[in-house]
Scaffold this motif. Structure first.
Motif, PDB file in Angstrom:
ATOM      1  N   VAL A   1      22.101  35.442 -24.721  1.00  0.00           N
ATOM      2  CA  VAL A   1      22.941  36.632 -24.815  1.00  0.00           C
ATOM      3  C   VAL A   1      23.859  36.638 -23.597  1.00  0.00           C
ATOM      4  N   THR A   2      24.836  37.521 -23.613  1.00  0.00           N
ATOM      5  CA  THR A   2      25.773  37.610 -22.497  1.00  0.00           C
ATOM      6  C   THR A   2      25.761  39.007 -21.909  1.00  0.00           C
ATOM      7  N   VAL A   3      25.533  39.077 -20.610  1.00  0.00           N
ATOM      8  CA  VAL A   3      25.652  40.337 -19.866  1.00  0.00           C
ATOM      9  C   VAL A   3      26.983  40.257 -19.114  1.00  0.00           C
ATOM     10  N   TYR A   4      27.971  40.963 -19.619  1.00  0.00           N
ATOM     11  CA  TYR A   4      29.305  40.892 -19.016  1.00  0.00           C
ATOM     12  C   TYR A   4      29.322  41.559 -17.643  1.00  0.00           C
ATOM     13  N   ASP A   5      28.559  42.636 -17.528  1.00  0.00           N
ATOM     14  CA  ASP A   5      28.475  43.316 -16.240  1.00  0.00           C
ATOM     15  C   ASP A   5      27.220  44.176 -16.208  1.00  0.00           C
ATOM     16  N   VAL A   6      26.627  44.284 -15.036  1.00  0.00           N
ATOM     17  CA  VAL A   6      25.475  45.173 -14.829  1.00  0.00           C
ATOM     18  C   VAL A   6      25.651  45.803 -13.457  1.00  0.00           C
ATOM     19  N   ARG A   7      25.758  47.121 -13.434  1.00  0.00           N
ATOM     20  CA  ARG A   7      26.066  47.832 -12.191  1.00  0.00           C
ATOM     21  C   ARG A   7      25.005  48.883 -11.898  1.00  0.00           C
TER      22      ARG A   7
END
Length: 310
Positions: free
Chosen positions: A154-160
């Motif tokens: 899967v792809t995590v484009y951003d995690v903040r």
């Protein structure tokens, strides 16, 4: 004598705000009853604990719901460190506890989160709706069974991260379809050496939709029938990422009868899919098979769309 189908021929998309404590199917059925809709389906399950955006498709819109199932999502979740549960969330039983070390600070968390941005592998949780030999994994998990699951990319484009506390923090995650936020939190907890589970989960966005237009069941229940119908978005709202084609009525008629249309002045490349319109009427999806040639791909039942919103 053929039996008449129950319900009204309602067509459109409802952006439902699912409350915590109910299944996605329960929320769907309540919405369906409110609209007295003949046919309805949702576009991606939310766990009972989870809240937030649950697009519901009525009537002809259900033909195109796969476009939202495939869409990217945005979630907000609270990660509690130091405890793991059998479900990965606060509804499960605690299976381990670990003390948080004194050196665990925001900088360490930020460094670990960097490993989870981009394309990653996840092992789907046992408490999920994936199936093994015809049975959902969560059914097997409730019987105490564990099935080996192959990892998925899967792809995590951003995690903040934000809103830090002694025992955890909140995360906002922008990710591809198929990403399990519970699993992401568990993997982050293991990378930190303390374990973790989530205590809250909210879906903020799915595909082109965000949270600003979502409506709760309670809000919908307080409306009149006419007011509720006015809240529906048109069937083609899920397909705005695709190009549009305007055709004359004779071309539209051929395609609606399942026949190819040739000799057209169109700019689609072979293999491209487009939204088809005749005037203001949305007719469905067509595919280009050769220069100037279209074939039907997924068309609406124009005769049935008598209650479609303007």
């Amino acid at each position: 004598m053929a039996r008449r189908r129950k319900g009204l021929p309602i067509d459109g998309v409802l952006l439902l705000d699912k409350a915590s404590g109910m299944s996605s199917n329960h929320a769907l059925q309540r919405a369906r009853r409110l609209f007295q809709a003949r046919k309805a389906g949702h576009t991606g399950t939310l766990d009972p604990m989870a809240t937030g955006l649950l697009p519901v498709c009525f009537g002809e819109a259900t033909k195109f719901s796969a476009h939202l199932l495939e869409a990217d999502k945005v979630y907000r979740t609270r990660v509690k460190l130091g405890e793991t549960t059998d479900t990965g969330d606060a509804e499960g039983e605690i299976v381990s506890r670990r003390a948080l070390p004194d050196g665990l600070d925001q900088a360490m968390v930020e460094a670990v989160l960097a490993r989870f941005r981009g394309e990653i592998e996840q092992v789907p949780p046992m408490y999920s709706a994936l199936k093994h030999q015809g049975r959902k994994l969560y059914e097997l998990a409730r019987e105490g069974k564990t099935i080996e699951r192959a990892p998925r990319r899967v792809t995590v484009y951003d995690v903040r991260p934000f809103d830090w506390a002694e025992d955890g923090f909140w995360l906002e995650v922008r990710c591809s379809k198929g990403t399990y936020i519970r699993t992401l939190a568990e993997d982050i907890g293991e990378a930190l050496g303390v374990g973790a589970h989530i205590t809250a989960l909210e879906r903020l966005e799915t595909g082109p939709f965000d949270s600003e237009q979502r409506l709760s069941l309670e809000t919908l229940e307080a409306m009149s029938d006419a007011q509720r119908l006015a809240m529906l978005l048109p069937v083609d709202v899920m397909l705005q990422h695709l190009p549009t084609l305007q055709v004359a009525s004779d071309v539209a008629d051929r395609l609606l009868h399942g026949q190819p249309a040739t000799g057209l002045d169109i700019e689609l490349a072979p293999g491209d899919t487009a939204r088809l319109y005749c005037g203001r009427a949305f007719l469905g999806l067509v595919e280009s098979t050769a220069p100037g040639t279209l074939i039907p791909k997924r068309l609406v039942d124009t005769a049935a769309m008598t209650a479609a919103p303007a």
